[in-house]
Structure formats: structure tokens, C-alpha cells
Scaffold this motif. Structure first.
Motif, PDB file in Angstrom:
ATOM      1  N   GLY A   1       0.918  -1.122  -0.202  1.00  0.00           N
ATOM      2  CA  GLY A   1      -0.106   0.302  -0.179  1.00  0.00           C
ATOM      3  C   GLY A   1       0.672   1.311  -0.486  1.00  0.00           C
ATOM      4  O   GLY A   1       0.714   2.192  -0.987  1.00  0.00           O
ATOM      5  N   ALA A   2       1.944   1.025   0.799  1.00  0.00           N
ATOM      6  CA  ALA A   2       2.474   2.437   1.129  1.00  0.00           C
ATOM      7  C   ALA A   2       3.655   2.332  -0.956  1.00  0.00           C
ATOM      8  O   ALA A   2       3.712   4.099  -0.736  1.00  0.00           O
TER       9      ALA A   2
ATOM     10  N   ALA B   1       1.335   3.834  -2.862  1.00  0.00           N
ATOM     11  CA  ALA B   1       0.608   5.798  -2.368  1.00  0.00           C
ATOM     12  C   ALA B   1       2.253   6.498  -3.481  1.00  0.00           C
ATOM     13  O   ALA B   1       1.825   7.323  -3.288  1.00  0.00           O
ATOM     14  N   TRP B   2       3.201   6.318  -2.739  1.00  0.00           N
ATOM     15  CA  TRP B   2       4.573   6.703  -3.615  1.00  0.00           C
ATOM     16  C   TRP B   2       4.596   6.770  -4.864  1.00  0.00           C
ATOM     17  O   TRP B   2       4.955   7.311  -5.634  1.00  0.00           O
TER      18      TRP B   2
ATOM     19  N   GLU C   1       3.125   6.048  -9.255  1.00  0.00           N
ATOM     20  CA  GLU C   1       1.492   6.707 -10.311  1.00  0.00           C
ATOM     21  C   GLU C   1       1.554   5.359 -11.239  1.00  0.00           C
ATOM     22  O   GLU C   1       0.480   5.546 -11.362  1.00  0.00           O
TER      23      GLU C   1
ATOM     24  N   MET D   1      -7.964   0.981  -3.997  1.00  0.00           N
ATOM     25  CA  MET D   1      -7.350   2.776  -4.041  1.00  0.00           C
ATOM     26  C   MET D   1      -6.396   2.490  -5.108  1.00  0.00           C
ATOM     27  O   MET D   1      -6.001   4.235  -5.440  1.00  0.00           O
ATOM     28  N   PHE D   2      -6.153   1.422  -5.638  1.00  0.00           N
ATOM     29  CA  PHE D   2      -4.695   1.938  -7.486  1.00  0.00           C
ATOM     30  C   PHE D   2      -5.575   0.593  -7.570  1.00  0.00           C
ATOM     31  O   PHE D   2      -4.614  -0.144  -7.811  1.00  0.00           O
TER      32      PHE D   2
END
Length: 293
Positions: A52-53, A56-57, A59, A88-89
Motif C-alpha cells: 500500500g505504501a 501510494a508513493w 503513479e 485504492m490503486f
């Protein structure tokens, strides 16, 4: 499931501490690496928090989990993790599960008597839950009573399962969307694994593409052969030079072409534990990927 041809990615090995992950994923995306795979090795780093991290960092970078041990996680929890991250992604998570190292599973009281039975029950349940199905099952290891995810992803991601022995490889073909092959697998072994996977899929009446991912250890540049020899000594595999590819990006690209030709969809390059310049390694991986056509 569809799959781009001749993919090349890299691994963030858990020999490195979690605080180095951010730099690695930013370097990977900047270099143009397509996918970075994480390992949930006991007792180092957790898979889904890191994934997840990392997502988030970045694209564009896809993050693989290869693998999360099934005995450590209730299947409903794993499904919740996958669904949350995927929502989320979207389209950037490549989740994988496996038996886990049996001695590690024993250390935490999670070792099962029949890892094959666990996989046979767990992976179909996991795929069903992330697809939004309501499941009722009472197996030896997996029990679900009217369980449905409240927030399944719009498009369920492919679920990978790790395999090594013939029985497990056939089973990954039967129950999973893709298979992860361990480091040290030769091109000939990739071809043999692909055949076993196909047997499992045929027996289960499944068609369509099954993605095969293989890990390959690599040392780049000057002194790479000596580094590889030293690492093989540490692994108690002296002289087995085929287990680690060495040389420049062009040389490595030619070598991994054999893995692709043998049936691997994705060759994921693993740095040696003594790698001191991970950013440079990732740039080399991107160079290899540009040549793997």
C-alpha cells in the motif's frame, strides 16, 4: 487473464529494512521498471502494508506480492487486504500466496499438516471473495459462513500461487490465475513447470492465459562473477553458476530470453544481498527490460 509479453521486473528483497522501500520504489518508477515484487518473509516485513505504501508513493509502478504465506492469514482477511488495496490503486497490485517456509510456520504455531489441502481450499475462496461472491464453505482449513466482502474491487485482480514441486505446480494451474516460481529455477525447469501447470488447468477444465512469474538472481557489472561466486558459497551452492546471472544489461537480457522462450511471462530480477547501489541495480533492470522484446 491477459498478460503483456516478456515482462521484466525487480524484487525489493527483505534483507533491506522497510525504511529503504520508499527510495527503491521511487527509483524503480523513475527508471521505468514496470513491476517491483515484495516478499513477506518471516519475520521481516509485512506484505500489504508495504504494498500500500509503495503504491501510494508512485503513479505507474505495479507491485507484486510474491508471496504472502497462507497459514499466517485467514482467507477473509487476505481478501479484505487485496480488495482495499485494489480499490485504492486499481490494476497495480499483483497479489500472490503460498505455503510459506514450513519451519517459519511452525515457529508461530501456524504449520498445517497438509499444505496442498490448504491451497486447494484457500485460493478458490480468495478468488471468489475478491470477485464479490458470497461464500459458504466448511473445509479442513477454510470455513466461511455466508461471507461477502462489503467493498470488493470493481475488477478482481489475478491471484497468484507459488509452486515448486510437481503436485503444487499442477494445483496452481487448477486453482490460481498465475504461478510464481522460486529463484534458482532454470529455463528447462520453467518449461517443465509450464507443462505441469497446463495439466492442472486441463484437469480443472480451465482455459485462458495463466501467468508464470520466475525469480532470477542477478549481479551486474564489473566484478559480478566474483560476487556471484561468493554468494553461491554463502548459499552452500558452490560452482552452481547458472543460479545467478552476471554481466552487463545486454548479456543479462540475452540470458533471460531463455526464460521467456521457456514459458515465463515475467522474469523478476533479484539483487544479491550484498547489493549496495539499489538505484543503479534498478536502472540496469530497466535497461534489460528495454532489450527483452
Amino acid at each position: 487473464m491477459s498478460s503483456p509479453a516478456r515482462r521484466v521486473g525487480a524484487i525489493f528483497i527483505p534483507d533491506l529494512p522497510p525504511e529503504q522501500l520508499r527510495g527503491a520504489v521511487l527509483d524503480a518508477e523513475a527508471a521505468g521498471v514496470g513491476e517491483l515484487w515484495l516478499w513477506e518473509d518471516c519475520f521481516r516485513e509485512a506484505a500489504f502494508s508495504n504494498a500500500g505504501a509503495a503504491l501510494a508513493w508512485t503513479e505507474r509502478l505495479r507491485i507484486g506480492i510474491g508471496i504472502s504465506p497462507m497459514p499466517l492469514r485467514n482467507v477473509a482477511l487476505t481478501a479484505m487486504e487485496i480488495a482495499s488495496v485494489e480499490r485504492m490503486f486499481p490494476g497495480r497490485l499483483l497479489p500472490g500466496v503460498g505455503h510459506g517456509v514450513l519451519s517459519w510456520m511452525g515457529q508461530v504455531g501456524a504449520r498445517v499438516a497438509s499444505p496442498l489441502t490448504l491451497m486447494r481450499e484457500y485460493v478458490p475462496a480468495l478468488r471468489g471473495l475478491v470477485a464479490g461472491e458470497t461464500l459458504n464453505t466448511a473445509g479442513r482449513y477454510v470455513t466461511l459462513d455466508d461471507v461477502t466482502l462489503d467493498w470488493p474491487p470493481a475488477d478482481a485482480p489475478a491471484v497468484y500461487a507459488a509452486g515448486e514441486g510437481p503436485k503444487t505446480l499442477r494445483l496452481t494451474g487448477e486453482v490460481a490465475d498465475g504461478t510464481v516460481l522460486t529463484g534458482g529455477t532454470s529455463p528447462a525447469q520453467v518449461a517443465a513447470a509450464r507443462a505441469l501447470i497446463a495439466e492442472g488447468r486441463a484437469e480443472a477444465g480451465r482455459d485462458g492465459h495463466h501467468d508464470v512469474v520466475v525469480y532470477v538472481a542477478v549481479a551486474f557489472g564489473d566484478g559480478s562473477a566474483a560476487r556471484a561466486a561468493e554468494q553461491l558459497e554463502r548459499w552452500n551452492l558452490p560452482g552452481e553458476t547458472e543460479r545467478i546471472l552476471t554481466g552487463d544489461a545486454a548479456t543479462v537480457a540475452r540470458a533471460i530470453g531463455e526464460y521467456h522462450d521457456a514459458g515465463a511471462d515475467a522474469v523478476i530480477l533479484q539483487p544479491l544481498p550484498d547489493e549496495t547501489e539499489l538505484g543503479g541495480f534498478l536502472r540496469q533492470v530497466a535497461d534489460v527490460a528495454s532489450r527483452a522484446v
